[in-house]
Write a protein that holds these residues in place. Structure first.
Motif, mmCIF file in Angstrom:
data_model
loop_
_atom_site.group_PDB
_atom_site.id
_atom_site.type_symbol
_atom_site.label_atom_id
_atom_site.label_comp_id
_atom_site.label_asym_id
_atom_site.label_seq_id
_atom_site.Cartn_x
_atom_site.Cartn_y
_atom_site.Cartn_z
ATOM 1 N N GLY A 73 0.816 -1.206 0.000
ATOM 2 C CA GLY A 73 0.000 0.000 0.000
ATOM 3 C C GLY A 73 0.849 1.255 0.000
ATOM 4 N N GLY A 75 1.981 5.059 0.818
ATOM 5 C CA GLY A 75 1.829 5.910 1.992
ATOM 6 C C GLY A 75 3.152 6.124 2.694
ATOM 7 N N THR A 88 8.369 7.459 2.355
ATOM 8 C CA THR A 88 7.177 7.025 1.629
ATOM 9 C C THR A 88 7.425 5.743 0.847
ATOM 10 N N ALA A 91 2.787 2.862 -4.510
ATOM 11 C CA ALA A 91 1.769 1.824 -4.652
ATOM 12 C C ALA A 91 2.405 0.530 -5.148
ATOM 13 N N ASP A 293 -2.284 -3.577 3.978
ATOM 14 C CA ASP A 293 -1.161 -3.412 3.058
ATOM 15 C C ASP A 293 -0.398 -2.101 3.221
ATOM 16 N N THR A 294 -0.819 -1.204 4.131
ATOM 17 C CA THR A 294 -0.087 0.032 4.350
ATOM 18 C C THR A 294 0.602 -0.008 5.704
#
Length: 323
Positions: A73, A75, A88, A91, A293-294
């Motif tokens: 994910g 982020g 960061t 995706a 997923d993040t």
């Protein structure tokens, strides 16, 4: 050193064969497995040869089998993570956007292809060795290492995209905990989103639904959930047209597996016009070192993430067989 970027120009591939198994890997597309033929049938969702991974689109909109590291994910790392806060992740992670280092060997136990990815934004290395044995069994042997000086949260997942139709069945360990992350396309309430349920039951639009038969979900619905796997060894099975694909886990353990049952073709989150090419229905399985997923969510309310200690490798294996 910045890793080479994945691209779509005339990609070559490496084929490994043994018994009734054939695996095709495309190094130029992030080491993607574009074909997984076991037991006389192809299991993965097919795509165009030039459909390369793209940082602008989530991996669920692709095809085949992608490696997502250090998280799938997009982020930022929470600021409180010492030495890594604020960095960061794109995706799908960094791994699928690289051209990995590749080594091909023939061993007494079968043909093996090793891909090595290295983090640019965070200090990690991921090594995957795909071994195709003479008996037609495929082993994916993994090793992840934190190359930095501080503990690193690591949310690797392997994303398997498979076709979905009325004959598809999915099996997880009996009575495993299921947590629903998101449901799109439902007209009414969804029971237990973000909370704990028991596989395979979830209530959508006021009715009990059986995720082990994902085609029974309402038309136009996409469900994303995460199932806790039992200990260091567990199995996940998919049945299609009377054949069964079994994915077994071993080693240091794979604690979670994501599932996306998409009858709507909306799993990548993109808004599509009337003339856009719709995605086909698909089933995604995501053996993972955490959930969801993040990094922000896994380190937050979900509290499900694997920490890598500096210099200490973590090893695990996925074994794939068909019957």
């Amino acid at each position: 050193m910045t890793a080479a970027r994945a691209g779509a120009t005339a990609p070559g591939y490496v084929a490994l064969e043994g018994g009734q198994a054939r695996v095709e890997v495309v190094p130029a597309q992030g080491g993607r497995v574009r074909a997984l033929r076991l037991g006389g049938r192809e299991w993965l969702l097919a795509g165009a040869p030039t459909d390369a991974p793209d940082a602008a689109h989530p991996p669920l909109g692709g095809y085949g089998w992608d490696e997502c590291a250090p998280a799938a994910g997009a982020g930022a790392m929470p600021e409180w993570v010492k030495g890594h806060g604020g960095r960061t992740v794109p995706a799908g992670g960094e791994a699928r956007l690289q051209v990995p280092q590749v080594e091909l060997r023939t061993r007494p136990e079968g043909h093996a292809l090793t891909c090595t990815w290295r983090g640019d934004r965070l200090p990690w290395t991921l090594v995957r060795t795909l071994l195709v044995r003479p008996d037609g069994v495929v082993e994916a042997r993994y090793e992840a290492t934190n190359t930095g000086a501080q503990r690193l949260p690591f949310l690797w997942s392997a994303l398997f995209l498979l076709p979905l139709d009325a004959r598809t069945r999915v099996s997880f360990p009996e009575a495993a905990r299921l947590r629903v992350q998101a449901v799109t396309g439902a007209k009414g309430a969804v029971q237990g989103t973000g909370g704990a349920l028991q596989w395979p039951r979830v209530a959508i639009d006021g009715r009990a639904r059986d995720l082990s038969r994902p085609w029974q979900l309402p038309r136009g619905t996409c469900v994303t959930g995460w199932v806790d796997l039992a200990g260091a060894r567990a199995t996940v099975q998919v049945q299609q047209d009377g054949a069964t694909l079994t994915i077994g886990t071993d080693g240091d353990g794979v604690p979670q597996c994501g599932i996306v049952a998409d009858r709507a073709g909306t799993r990548d989150g993109a808004t599509r016009g009337l003339l856009s090419r719709r995605l086909p229905p698909a089933l995604a399985l995501r053996p993972s070192l955490g959930a969801p997923d993040t990094l922000a969510e896994a380190l937050g309310d979900w509290q499900a993430v694997t920490w890598l200690a500096p210099g200490e490798p973590r090893r695990w294996t996925l074994t794939l067989r068909a019957s």
